[in-house]
Design a protein around this motif. Structure first.
Motif, PDB file in Angstrom:
ATOM      1  N   LEU A  28      36.071  35.613  47.185  1.00  0.00           N
ATOM      2  CA  LEU A  28      35.694  36.857  46.513  1.00  0.00           C
ATOM      3  C   LEU A  28      35.978  36.701  45.023  1.00  0.00           C
ATOM      4  CD1 LEU A  28      34.834  39.834  47.108  1.00  0.00           C
ATOM      5  CD2 LEU A  28      37.240  40.402  47.058  1.00  0.00           C
ATOM      6  N   VAL A  29      35.006  37.086  44.200  1.00  0.00           N
ATOM      7  CA  VAL A  29      35.142  36.898  42.743  1.00  0.00           C
ATOM      8  C   VAL A  29      35.538  38.228  42.115  1.00  0.00           C
ATOM      9  CG1 VAL A  29      33.935  36.241  40.636  1.00  0.00           C
ATOM     10  CG2 VAL A  29      33.399  35.093  42.797  1.00  0.00           C
ATOM     11  N   PRO A  30      36.693  38.270  41.424  1.00  0.00           N
ATOM     12  CA  PRO A  30      37.050  39.524  40.726  1.00  0.00           C
ATOM     13  C   PRO A  30      36.177  39.694  39.483  1.00  0.00           C
ATOM     14  CG  PRO A  30      38.698  37.824  40.311  1.00  0.00           C
ATOM     15  CD  PRO A  30      37.697  37.213  41.232  1.00  0.00           C
ATOM     16  N   ARG A  31      35.634  40.890  39.307  1.00  0.00           N
ATOM     17  CA  ARG A  31      34.742  41.117  38.171  1.00  0.00           C
ATOM     18  C   ARG A  31      35.071  42.419  37.486  1.00  0.00           C
ATOM     19  NH1 ARG A  31      30.798  39.463  41.787  1.00  0.00           N
ATOM     20  NH2 ARG A  31      30.114  37.333  41.405  1.00  0.00           N
ATOM     21  N   LYS A  32      34.785  42.420  36.186  1.00  0.00           N
ATOM     22  CA  LYS A  32      34.921  43.638  35.399  1.00  0.00           C
ATOM     23  C   LYS A  32      33.625  43.762  34.620  1.00  0.00           C
ATOM     24  CE  LYS A  32      38.905  45.678  33.095  1.00  0.00           C
ATOM     25  NZ  LYS A  32      40.127  45.380  32.372  1.00  0.00           N
ATOM     26  N   GLU A  33      32.916  44.850  34.873  1.00  0.00           N
ATOM     27  CA  GLU A  33      31.614  45.055  34.224  1.00  0.00           C
ATOM     28  C   GLU A  33      30.717  43.835  34.406  1.00  0.00           C
ATOM     29  OE1 GLU A  33      32.522  46.033  30.228  1.00  0.00           O
ATOM     30  OE2 GLU A  33      33.329  48.010  30.741  1.00  0.00           O
ATOM     31  N   TYR A  34      30.635  43.392  35.640  1.00  0.00           N
ATOM     32  CA  TYR A  34      29.752  42.318  36.084  1.00  0.00           C
ATOM     33  C   TYR A  34      30.164  40.920  35.619  1.00  0.00           C
ATOM     34  CZ  TYR A  34      27.048  46.558  36.654  1.00  0.00           C
ATOM     35  OH  TYR A  34      26.662  47.830  36.972  1.00  0.00           O
ATOM     36  N   ALA A  35      31.191  40.817  34.826  1.00  0.00           N
ATOM     37  CA  ALA A  35      31.613  39.494  34.360  1.00  0.00           C
ATOM     38  C   ALA A  35      32.883  39.080  35.090  1.00  0.00           C
ATOM     39  CB  ALA A  35      31.877  39.520  32.861  1.00  0.00           C
ATOM     40  N   MET A  36      32.988  37.771  35.394  1.00  0.00           N
ATOM     41  CA  MET A  36      34.202  37.267  36.050  1.00  0.00           C
ATOM     42  C   MET A  36      35.391  37.459  35.122  1.00  0.00           C
ATOM     43  SD  MET A  36      32.782  33.653  37.528  1.00  0.00           S
ATOM     44  CE  MET A  36      34.313  33.104  38.237  1.00  0.00           C
ATOM     45  N   VAL A  37      36.529  37.791  35.709  1.00  0.00           N
ATOM     46  CA  VAL A  37      37.711  37.959  34.862  1.00  0.00           C
ATOM     47  C   VAL A  37      38.621  36.745  35.008  1.00  0.00           C
ATOM     48  CG1 VAL A  37      37.691  40.470  34.982  1.00  0.00           C
ATOM     49  CG2 VAL A  37      38.973  39.216  36.674  1.00  0.00           C
ATOM     50  N   ASP A  38      39.297  36.437  33.941  1.00  0.00           N
ATOM     51  CA  ASP A  38      40.292  35.369  33.970  1.00  0.00           C
ATOM     52  C   ASP A  38      41.619  35.988  34.414  1.00  0.00           C
ATOM     53  OD1 ASP A  38      42.092  33.396  33.570  1.00  0.00           O
ATOM     54  OD2 ASP A  38      41.420  32.862  31.549  1.00  0.00           O
ATOM     55  N   PRO A  39      42.188  35.528  35.529  1.00  0.00           N
ATOM     56  CA  PRO A  39      43.432  36.140  36.028  1.00  0.00           C
ATOM     57  C   PRO A  39      44.563  36.113  35.013  1.00  0.00           C
ATOM     58  CG  PRO A  39      42.512  34.619  37.643  1.00  0.00           C
ATOM     59  CD  PRO A  39      41.721  34.436  36.398  1.00  0.00           C
ATOM     60  N   ASP A  40      44.507  35.166  34.075  1.00  0.00           N
ATOM     61  CA  ASP A  40      45.588  35.084  33.092  1.00  0.00           C
ATOM     62  C   ASP A  40      45.451  36.145  32.004  1.00  0.00           C
ATOM     63  OD1 ASP A  40      46.557  33.008  34.496  1.00  0.00           O
ATOM     64  OD2 ASP A  40      45.760  31.431  33.183  1.00  0.00           O
ATOM     65  N   GLU A  41      44.247  36.691  31.872  1.00  0.00           N
ATOM     66  CA  GLU A  41      44.000  37.640  30.795  1.00  0.00           C
ATOM     67  C   GLU A  41      44.367  39.080  31.171  1.00  0.00           C
ATOM     68  OE1 GLU A  41      43.026  36.638  27.783  1.00  0.00           O
ATOM     69  OE2 GLU A  41      43.105  34.574  28.566  1.00  0.00           O
ATOM     70  N   ILE A  42      44.534  39.335  32.443  1.00  0.00           N
ATOM     71  CA  ILE A  42      44.866  40.700  32.876  1.00  0.00           C
ATOM     72  C   ILE A  42      46.143  40.657  33.703  1.00  0.00           C
ATOM     73  CG2 ILE A  42      42.490  41.541  32.879  1.00  0.00           C
ATOM     74  CD1 ILE A  42      42.414  41.088  35.879  1.00  0.00           C
ATOM     75  N   SER A  43      46.730  41.824  33.901  1.00  0.00           N
ATOM     76  CA  SER A  43      47.957  41.857  34.706  1.00  0.00           C
ATOM     77  C   SER A  43      47.595  41.635  36.170  1.00  0.00           C
ATOM     78  CB  SER A  43      48.655  43.206  34.549  1.00  0.00           C
ATOM     79  OG  SER A  43      47.975  44.187  35.285  1.00  0.00           O
ATOM     80  N   ILE A  44      48.569  41.174  36.941  1.00  0.00           N
ATOM     81  CA  ILE A  44      48.303  40.891  38.361  1.00  0.00           C
ATOM     82  C   ILE A  44      47.986  42.187  39.101  1.00  0.00           C
ATOM     83  CG2 ILE A  44      49.279  39.916  40.471  1.00  0.00           C
ATOM     84  CD1 ILE A  44      50.865  37.992  38.745  1.00  0.00           C
ATOM     85  N   THR A  45      48.593  43.291  38.664  1.00  0.00           N
ATOM     86  CA  THR A  45      48.298  44.569  39.327  1.00  0.00           C
ATOM     87  C   THR A  45      46.836  44.950  39.117  1.00  0.00           C
ATOM     88  OG1 THR A  45      49.128  45.694  37.366  1.00  0.00           O
ATOM     89  CG2 THR A  45      50.630  45.489  39.205  1.00  0.00           C
ATOM     90  N   GLU A  46      46.345  44.696  37.908  1.00  0.00           N
ATOM     91  CA  GLU A  46      44.937  45.006  37.641  1.00  0.00           C
ATOM     92  C   GLU A  46      44.034  44.063  38.430  1.00  0.00           C
ATOM     93  OE1 GLU A  46      41.929  45.803  33.875  1.00  0.00           O
ATOM     94  OE2 GLU A  46      43.973  45.108  33.479  1.00  0.00           O
TER      95      GLU A  46
END
Length: 1957
Positions: free
Chosen positions: A161-179
């Motif tokens: 499963l690919v985490p996305r924000k506004e249709y773009a893949m997110v880098d797990p290092d760029e956001i908090s783990i909770t997010e």
């Protein structure tokens, strides 16, 4: 010159490049490349799919793309700067491409095609994005479609499963783990449970009306009707049909399609109906003539209804046909739809059987704007929108509506002087204030444009018509005032003129004088009489008249004549601008009536909310105007009214008006002094909260506090602006006092759910909304402190009302989400109070979901601002406050049992996941300083120990597979990265605090256990990932397994002497780690085993524990698929290198060798088990492993497990005998005791006795199924003894019956004798347990050499079949290939005495010929010295090889390894003796069978006599005389004197037998064969004379003859020493596959005359040498050619190919003998084989009894068999005599010999009780003596046959060397021959004891335990006697004595009752 590139860094290959030039890089189209250097149109770089290979390629093959470079230089990393969605699409499609092809290979066609379509769709969408011409909205839409398809494909293919924000893949290092967790969870939820839509829309398309009696235009009116409330809920959809029933304007879809919008979920129920009313336009009567009247009227036609529930099942796009009912009584028309719904439709007729209304209906769900986007085509083509009646559920502020709905209900009219009632038509106009008719403001329905007038339908002759027609009047507001509606009533004549005569009118004004509009409801209007139209032109004339009867009553002053006629309408206003409410108007005009202010303010609460929000701004202005002018008097009431309006906006219906109020406050509010009154009144209410009993009003006030504060703040700002900031201090004090009151009110404690706690809860709900208002006036810190104090004043006790606790948390949650919290300064102030409340709730384990949400938000802020210095301090605060409780919470919620309901379980998982993500966020944010402070915080080692244990346990929980869904790899990798970082920090604390004297086993064990399961996680096994995924993971995190492995090694080295605590416990876990196929990890971890061995050696002087644990774990781990050949080699090499210098090197090498050998076997076992079918390889591998566990490792439990695995394999392959032997191995380990046994495998908990009993019964059952009944009898006896000892007679009886049934089966049922094959496996490519070893295999039923060889080649498809029987050389052994060497071998039975004994039926003997066989042999003939062309026998030797197995066959496997080979050579003289012995035995058998009438046909005896006599006459036996009786031979071989004498005796004996045989032949020969008999007698005298025999008595005085019935016979002496087992050669044996019959290849057979005669008799056309087996000539020597060095030894060529006619007879036969398959190899009289006494079966195929059955030219019918059961007596007594006297020859037909390709089983219908044998030469020659019992000397021990006819086929070949086969017959049934009591044999008989025929005995001299103990016979001086047999006395009482002997060592168990069978 090559120059490093600056900008050209990244590109895509647009044409494939082969890269054939030096340094060229091969590229495929679509590859992405990273460019390093360039030179003259060439680039140098590498393909990203394989970055290790660099090379050059042309620049024009590359399309360059923009990219940014990280870490410029040697390790630079290029990242394309294209849209992230494009990047994801590209990489995903590449991965899918590979998997898509695999779907095709796996035959998953459905997914293959669906994925193909999706990939094409994505490529199309990708092109649209790349072109870049899309609008912003369209781009979003395209991306949404792309990501939806990518997610679908990933899910179908089992990808992540690919985490996305506004249709773009997110880098797990760029956001908090909770997010990250929330994004993952959101996508997961979206995938699982779609959110139900709140609004729904019904699409209706009218197709046609099918009806037979049309011909007029129609109007069709659709609407939605609520049958529950009996009212329409929607406007009407109106359309016109032409005379054919089709839409009038098909080119305008909006005219015949409509969308009924804004249906709520509550309106999708079964009592909502679609109603359809149909009105015809035409004449008054449907059947009137055309010329009757030209005026057209609207007349009722029909009605149809459909429940909306029919659409709820699914979105049906098919056309529906609605039944149309016609109304019979027009007075009911207004309620026709209701009656149809109520099933009262019997009143109505259907318009026709085939009639109906064709419509298409579809239900849409979701927001109307979304529907517009998704179904653009529908809206672009045109569709009319049909609204709900009135306002929708949610009123939007900008919505402009001014619709007046008028329903023309009914009328009451007078007759008007006519005899019949009128035909009334109503015409409606809208007239403005100027008297002009308003154009186009009457709407009939959504499909039709508005009109200026309306005509109602006409009801025929009805003075009380009911219409119920609904119209919408969309009149603009500016035209509303002064306008009125006029209704004109006309009578429609049916006469020829068809006039419409006006007879009255009614009117109603739309607005009253006071400004109120026409009130909603039903109005009874006055019908004013009038005659002429002119009266109505001037509206001013009649507007002064009263219009309504309700009005009339109130205004009597208007003198008007009362009338009985009335007209009723219902009005309903839906307007955002006009009001019908008088109170509302009074309030808005408060200045005009100051005295009514108080009443108006009170009545405000009773006014409908929609009226208030319509005039929201005006109402608010009014309220604040009143407050400004008279705050003292009306302050409280205005405040209450304001509260009412504010709370009104909380209602979902008016929720969207909040922005209207916000705009009002910002832009229109002008009450600069209002703040004082508002604060004062609010404080007054708050101060009285605690005193008031009824709290409803205060709740209203507290709910409205957000907007009250907004008004206060805005008022203060306006005041400050106006006055320059006066009274600032005073204002602050007021606010402080207000908040003080609030704090006091909040701090009050109340037990239970009191009114006070409810008020506190209400306040807390809305308090966070006030923060933003306070920030407008105060500094951030001030507000933060105010909020801190307010929240801090909340009661902390947890026993108060639970709802209050929940609200308190929600308040804190909103605080954290508020703008106030985003500021670092205020956050630092608020954080302690937030954490304090969280801590309390977590401690009590309450409201965990809310706690998790708050924590998640806290960590989101921290991550966003992680660069700020303040964050470090916040982390400190959180660690100190929450880390401990967070760990405890996770432990608590994960240890709870999961709820059963799916919804509850999801919620449970969410809570766990959120807390886990919070913990991981916290740990990831912690720095070295935080960890150090955390560890320093612990005062004692115990506290630190508890903390470490706790965190290690939590980490183990986080690693569990079920912690996150299967496809959350991104989340798992992030979690693992945090865990390993934390472990690295904490391991230092472990080393510092818990080593040496402070050593703590538990915490170290927990640490190692965590590390091991961390490494073993599935999500870290990079070998299973796709190359691209593996590359990404390695780039981001590296291989975390290696990091953790190094940490384990480091910690292990630190342990020192404490390592002993973990030996052997950690061996298994560490072994599991080393089995992971990661070379670096293995290199790090394997040396730990050396360390363990070393420390164990120091402690106990050996390392048995290490060895035991290693072996135990290896089995279970390797069976799970772990480990490989590389690991075995690495394990061996690393450890051997490590122990080189150790003092205990030898024992270490031994252990390593043992473990390595075990790995070899386990790997072989695993590879074999991957094969689907059970084959020899699987079974052999299991046997090898089982023996290894027993002999080398002595691991009983593993041994037993593999016994059962082998047992299951045998059962699956239907090897029942082998299955029984296998289970016996376990049975041997048990005793008949009452020791309790634990539950194990499939066995329940039971006593040892019970388990052994169960095993015995199972084994007996398998022996029975495998037809090994003799072994079953032994076990029956054993278990019967046990039953007898317990007096369990019931089971004893059953067991005896079972034993008896087994005896019956031995005597009655046919058994097939298997053939045996020797198989050599040569070459390094074979598994270890087969490599360079030879085995003997027991073939399947009916399996011949060719079939067996084919089976072996199928099992080993890469093997090469060797075409010779010689031992291979070393090059074959060492070859990297597989070589198979296969040939047939002959079994040598152990139980010779049973086989030699007279009178034992063949059914019994057959068992001993092929069971418990240790030894097998094969013969190879060769010439030694000079070959005599005249007489080959002089130099013809035989090399006899004997193979001795490790275990006897049958056993636990169908094949066993050869343990030993013995090779001896047989001289020509010994060979001759053996041949003559066999021939004599064959003759005796046939003669005996003929005497006892066991032969139905005398032909076999005839042919046998003919063969021997004719061959002798022509030189057969004479050749022996020439070779061995000449003086030269006797002088040269003085040692052969006895053998020569023996040969002479045999020749004389043969002559005597022949003479007796001729006498018998004469007695039974048929008349037509008399000439042949006479010829035989003549030739016999010639033969005697050639042998120099005159009188037998003179020649052979030493051997008096005793034939039965007084016939002469020569006695046999004991064999000479050279023939004994102790002599120079092995006991001669016969193999089922060694000697095919020679008669087909005899070159020295009958004389031509005899040949012709016999050929005529038998009807054969073959040459005589193919028919009869004579005493062979030198060229026909029956060499055991099976093992000659022929290249075709395993060939299966047909016999016709082998007997080449191009060769001379001599050469032909010598060549054929070496090339034959085992079925066809000759076994002539050259090789002496002691024969068996009686033959099992004789075959005579009538008419062609001597036909060679292997001949491939036989036709089907010739091969058919018709067998007859045999029941002849076993003795030569009464029964035999009777049969003889009857004079009949019973001759069973001859079953055909199977061809090379087909199994004979299909031809054999039934077989006689005496099973078919392979050869008549199965045992030693029986003496014709009168003794009933005889045991021959060991020198004459019988041997098995040397024929290819086998037990498995049940058929004896006719082409045999042996007597019965030569003549084409074998004896059927058993024969009682009369043995000889010879003086020389008497002592031998006394010494020899006959073993019982059923004993599964062993050879104790050679191996200690060759057979399972359960089937072995205990050693005793008196072996047990045979069971009783027919006509055989039981000698002594051996069985009893044996039993007594056996029972001496063990006392008899106490009698007891056991479970029944």
């Amino acid at each position: 010159m090559w120059i490093p590139t600056e900008h050209e860094k990244y590109g895509v290959v647009i044409a494939s490049f082969r890269g054939t030039l030096p340094h060229g890089l091969s590229l495929e189209i679509g590859d992405t490349v990273q460019i390093l250097e360039k030179c003259d149109g060439w680039y140098r770089g590498f393909a990203l799919k394989n970055p290790n290979i660099k090379g050059i390629f042309p620049s024009n093959y590359i399309h360059l793309k923009n990219a940014c470079v990280k870490n410029k230089g040697q390790f630079e990393m290029v990242i394309p700067t294209e849209d992230s969605v494009i990047t994801e699409m590209t990489s995903t499609l590449r991965d899918w491409g590979t998997m898509w092809k695999q779907l095709y290979v796996r035959n998953e066609g459905d997914l293959f095609h669906r994925l193909w379509h999706i990939m094409n769709e994505i490529l199309d969408l990708r092109r649209q994005v790349l072109v870049g011409h899309l609008t912003h909205d369209r781009m979003k839409d395209v991306k949404r479609h792309i990501t939806a398809r990518l997610d679908w494909g990933n899910e179908q293919l089992g990808l992540d499963l690919v985490p996305r924000k506004e249709y773009a893949m997110v880098d797990p290092d760029e956001i908090s783990i909770t997010e990250l967790y929330r994004l993952m969870e959101h996508r997961h939820r979206k995938k699982d449970t779609p959110i139900p839509a709140s609004s729904h829309h019904l699409f209706v398309q009218m197709k046609s009306l099918m009806c037979s009696n049309l011909g007029e235009e129609l109007e069709v009116i659709f609407s939605l009707f609520d049958s529950k409330e009996n009212r329409p809920i929607s406007e009407r959809f109106f359309l016109r049909l032409n005379r054919n029933g089709l839409p009038k304007c098909p080119e305008k879809p909006e005219r015949h399609c409509s969308l009924f919008v804004d249906l709520s979920s509550s309106e999708l129920r079964k009592d909502i109906y679609i109603t359809v009313h149909i009105i015809r336009i035409g004449r008054m009567g449907a059947g009137e003539k055309k010329n009757a009247c030209n005026v057209q009227y609207r007349r009722p036609f029909g009605c149809a209804v459909l429940s909306i529930a029919d659409l709820l099942a699914g979105d049906s796009k098919d056309d529906l046909i609605l039944k149309v009912y016609m109304c019979n009584t027009e007075s009911d028309w207004y309620q026709i739809h209701e009656n149809i719904i109520k099933k009262l439709n019997v009143r109505y007729n259907l318009t026709g059987s085939n009639a109906g209304l064709a419509v298409s209906l579809q239900l849409f769900h979701g927001d109307i704007e979304q529907i517009r986007r998704d179904y653009t085509s529908m809206f672009t083509h045109g569709v009319s929108i049909t609204r709900k009646l009135g306002f929708s559920n949610i009123i939007m502020p900008g919505e402009m509506r001014n619709d007046l709905y008028i329903t023309i209900e009914r009328g009451e009219f007078e007759k008007g002087g006519k005899s019949v009632a009128r035909n009334v038509e109503v015409m409606m106009h809208i007239v403005d204030s100027g008297g002009q008719i308003l154009k186009d403001f009457i709407s009939f329905g959504s499909g039709e444009p508005p009109a200026s007038k309306f005509h109602s339908f006409v009801l025929y002759h009805n003075n009380s018509p009911r219409w119920a027609e609904l119209l919408k009047l969309p009149i603009p507001v500016d035209k509303f005032r002064g306008a009125h509606i006029r209704f004109e009533f006309r009578h429609c004549s049916t006469k020829e003129k068809g006039e419409k005569k006006l007879f009255g009118f009614s009117f109603v004004p739309l607005m009253q004088e006071n400004g109120r509009t026409l009130p909603d409801g039903t109005h009874e209007l006055i019908v004013h009489k009038c005659e002429e139209n002119t009266n109505l032109q001037d509206s001013s004339r009649y507007l002064k008249l009263p219009f309504s009867k309700g009005i009339l009553l109130g205004n009597n002053h208007q003198a008007i004549k009362t009338t009985k006629e009335s007209f009723w309408i219902t009005s309903f206003l839906c307007s955002t601008k006009l009001t019908q409410n008088g109170d509302m108007l009074d309030l808005l005009k408060w200045r005009a009536h100051p005295d009514k202010i108080a009443g108006c303010l009170t009545k405000l609460k009773e006014i409908d909310g929609s009226e208030i929000v319509k005039f929201l701004q005006d109402t608010l202005d009014t309220l604040f105007g009143i407050l400004d002018e008279n705050s003292q008097k009306y302050g409280s009431k205005v405040f209450d009214s304001l509260v009412h309006i504010i709370n009104l906006l909380q209602d979902s219906k008016f929720h969207h008006f909040k922005p209207v109020m916000d705009t009002y406050i910002e832009s229109h509010f002008a009450g600069a002094l209002a703040y004082r009154d508002l604060i004062k009144v609010l404080k007054w209410h708050v101060d009285r909260v605690t005193d008031m009993e009824i709290q409803e009003h205060i709740h209203e006030v507290l709910k409205a506090q957000e907007y009250i504060f907004k008004y206060i703040v805005q008022s203060r700002r306006l005041f400050s602006l106006a006055t320059g900031g006066q009274n600032e201090e005073e204002f602050r004090c007021c606010v402080q006092e207000l908040l003080m009151s609030i704090r006091f009110f909040l701090s009050q404690e109340s037990k239970g759910a009191s009114a006070l706690s409810q008020s506190q809860a209400v306040f807390l709900c809305s308090f966070p909304a006030v923060y933003s208002e306070l920030l407008k006036l105060f500094d951030v810190r001030e507000v933060a402190n105010l909020v801190h104090d307010t929240l801090g004043s909340l009661p902390t006790i947890m026993h108060v009302d639970e709802s209050l606790q929940a609200v308190k948390l929600q308040c804190i949650g909103k605080t954290v989400e508020s703008q106030l919290y985003t500021n670092p300064d205020s956050r630092y102030i608020l954080l302690p109070v937030v954490l304090h409340h969280l801590h309390m709730h977590l401690q009590e384990q309450k409201d965990l979901t809310m706690c998790a949400r708050i924590l998640s938000n806290i960590f989101c802020f921290i991550k966003k601002n992680s660069s700020e210095k303040s964050v470090l301090e916040e982390i400190d605060v959180i660690v100190n406050s929450l880390l401990d409780i967070l760990l405890r919470t996770i432990l608590e919620i994960t240890s709870r049992p999961q709820p059963s309901g799916s919804a509850m379980r999801l919620q449970f998982q969410d809570v766990t996941g959120e807390f886990v993500s919070c913990l991981l966020s916290l740990l990831r944010q912690m720095t070295d300083r935080h960890y150090q402070q955390l560890l320093d915080r612990f005062n004692t080692k115990d506290e630190l120990r508890d903390f470490l244990l706790q965190i290690f346990t939590v980490f183990r929980i986080l690693i569990r597979p079920e912690m996150f869904p299967k496809d959350w790899t991104v989340m798992r990798l992030v979690a693992n990265n945090v865990i390993i970082t934390t472990v690295l920090y904490l391991s230092d604390a472990l080393r510092k605090n818990f080593l040496n004297e402070n050593f703590d086993y538990k915490i170290w064990d927990s640490y190692f256990y965590l590390a091991v399961i961390f490494i073993n996680q599935l999500c870290l096994q990079l070998e299973m990932f796709t190359p691209s995924k593996k590359k990404k993971v390695l780039e981001k995190y590296g291989d975390m397994r290696v990091t953790m492995g190094c940490e384990i090694f480091s910690m292990w080295q630190n342990l020192g002497e404490h390592k002993l605590h973990f030996i052997p416990a950690l061996i298994g876990p560490f072994l599991e780690v080393t089995l992971i196929p990661q070379p670096d990890l293995r290199n790090v971890m394997i040396p730990i085993f050396h360390d363990m061995m070393d420390w164990e050696q120091r402690r106990s002087g050996n390392f048995k524990q290490v060895e035991a644990k290693l072996i135990d774990k290896l089995d279970s781990l390797m069976s799970e698929g772990k480990g490989d050949e590389t690991y075995r080699e690495l394990f061996n090499s690393i450890l051997l290198k490590k122990i080189e210098r150790e003092t205990w090197r030898e024992s270490g090498v031994s252990l390593i060798a043992t473990v390595t050998r075990l790995m070899e076997r386990l790997l072989d076992y695993r590879d074999c088990m991957k094969i689907g079918e059970v084959d020899g390889k699987k079974i052999g591998c299991t046997v090898s492993l089982l023996n290894f566990y027993k002999t080398e490792l002595n691991k009983e439990e593993m041994y037993i497990r593999y016994i059962h695995k082998l047992y299951d394999l045998h059962l699956k392959a239907q090897n029942f005998t082998e299955a029984a032997y296998t289970l016996l191995l376990y049975d041997e380990l048990l005793e008949w005791s009452d020791r309790p046994l634990r539950e194990f495998l499939n066995y329940p908990m039971q006593t040892e006795w019970q388990r052994k009993e169960y095993l015995h019964l199972t084994i007996i059952q398998n022996f029975d199924r495998g037809k090994c009944w003799e072994n079953g009898i032994i076990l029956c006896r054993k278990i019967a003894e046990q039953y007898e000892s317990y007096y369990d007679y019931r089971n004893l009886s059953k067991m005896r019956m079972m034993e008896a049934s087994l005896y019956d089966k031995i005597m009655d049922q046919q058994r097939l004798e298997p053939e045996f094959f020797r198989v050599g496996f040569y070459g390094k490519k074979f598994p270890f347990f087969l490599r360079n070893k030879e085995f003997v295999c027991r073939g399947h039923d009916y399996e011949r050499l060719e079939a067996f060889q084919q089976r072996m080649l199928n099992e080993f498809p890469h093997a090469i079949a060797m075409q010779h029987a010689n031992q291979p050389d070393e090059t074959i052994f060492q070859a990297e290939a597989q070589y198979l060497q296969i040939y047939a071998v002959t079994p040598i039975p152990e139980s010779q005495e049973v086989l030699q004994r007279e009178g034992i039926p063949d059914n019994i003997k057959s068992f001993y010929k092929v069971n418990h066989i240790w030894r097998f042999r094969y013969d190879r003939p060769f010439h030694k010295g000079t070959k005599d062309k005249e007489n080959e026998f002089k130099s013809l030797w035989v090399e006899r090889t004997t193979l001795i197995l490790v275990q006897s066959l049958p056993g636990i496997s169908r094949w066993f390894e050869v343990e030993k080979r013995e090779v001896v050579e047989m001289s020509p003289l010994e060979n001759a003796i053996e041949v003559l012995e066999n021939k004599n035995q064959q003759l005796r058998t046939l003669i005996s069978q003929c005497q006892t009438r066991q032969m139905q046909n005398i032909n076999p005896l005839t042919m046998c006599l003919n063969g021997v006599i004719d061959a002798a006459v022509n030189g057969g036996v004479a050749r022996y005389q020439e070779a061995f009786f000449v003086k030269e031979y006797i002088l040269n071989h003085p040692e052969d004197g006895e053998k020569i004498t023996r040969l002479r005796e045999l020749m004389l004996e043969q002559a005597q037998i022949l003479e007796f045989g001729l006498a018998v032949h004469e007695k039974f020969v048929p008349q037509d064969m008399r000439p042949l008999h006479k010829k035989l007698v003549d030739q016999f005298f010639v033969m005697k004379s050639s042998l120099g025999i005159q009188e037998f008595s003179a020649c052979v005085q030493a051997s008096p003859v005793h034939f039965p019935n007084g016939s002469p016979r020569v006695c046999r002496n004991s064999a000479p020493a050279s023939m004994s087992p102790d002599g120079a050669r092995v006991i001669p044996r016969r193999s089922p596959l060694s000697y095919p019959a020679v008669n087909r290849y005899s070159s020295s057979s009958l004389s031509s005359q005899a040949s012709a005669e016999v050929s005529n008799i038998t009807g054969q056309s073959e040459s005589s040498d193919e028919v009869f087996n004579m005493q062979p000539s030198p060229s026909t020597s029956s060499l055991s050619s099976t093992h000659s060095a022929s290249p075709n030894v395993t060939s299966s060529a047909p016999s016709s190919a082998r007997a080449s006619p191009l060769l001379s007879d001599k050469h032909k036969h010598s060549r054929e003998n070496s090339c034959l398959s085992p079925r066809e190899r000759p076994c002539s009289a050259i090789y002496p084989i002691p024969a068996e006494p009686s033959q099992r079966m004789l075959f005579n195929h009538i008419g062609d009894g001597a036909l060679p059955r292997s001949d491939p030219n036989l036709s089907g019918p010739e091969k058919a068999v018709n067998t007859t059961p045999s029941s002849w007596s076993l003795d030569s007594g009464k029964e035999a005599r009777n049969m003889s006297e009857s004079g009949k020859l019973m001759s069973p037909p001859v079953p055909p010999r199977p061809t090379q390709t087909a199994s004979p089983a299909r031809h054999v219908a039934s077989v006689s009780p005496s099973p078919a044998g392979r050869s008549p030469m199965k045992g030693s020659m029986q003496s014709f003596t009168p003794s009933p019992v005889e045991c021959h000397s060991s020198g004459l021990i019988s041997n098995s046959p040397v024929l290819s006819g086998s037990y498995s086929s049940g058929i004896s070949s006719l082409s045999r060397c042996s007597t019965s086969e030569t003549s084409g017959f074998e004896s059927q049934g058993s024969e009682q021959t009369i043995p000889n009591y010879s003086v020389s044999e008497e002592p031998m008989r006394k010494e020899s004891k006959t073993p019982p025929p059923y004993s599964v005995y062993e050879r104790t001299l050679r191996r200690p335990v060759p057979l399972p103990h359960s089937l072995s016979i205990p050693v005793s001086s008196d072996p047990p006697a045979l069971p009783p047999k027919p006509l055989l006395a039981r000698p002594n009482n051996l069985e009893n004595s044996s039993r007594r002997t056996e029972q001496v060592p063990r006392p008899r168990p106490l009698p007891r009752k056991v479970s029944q069978l």
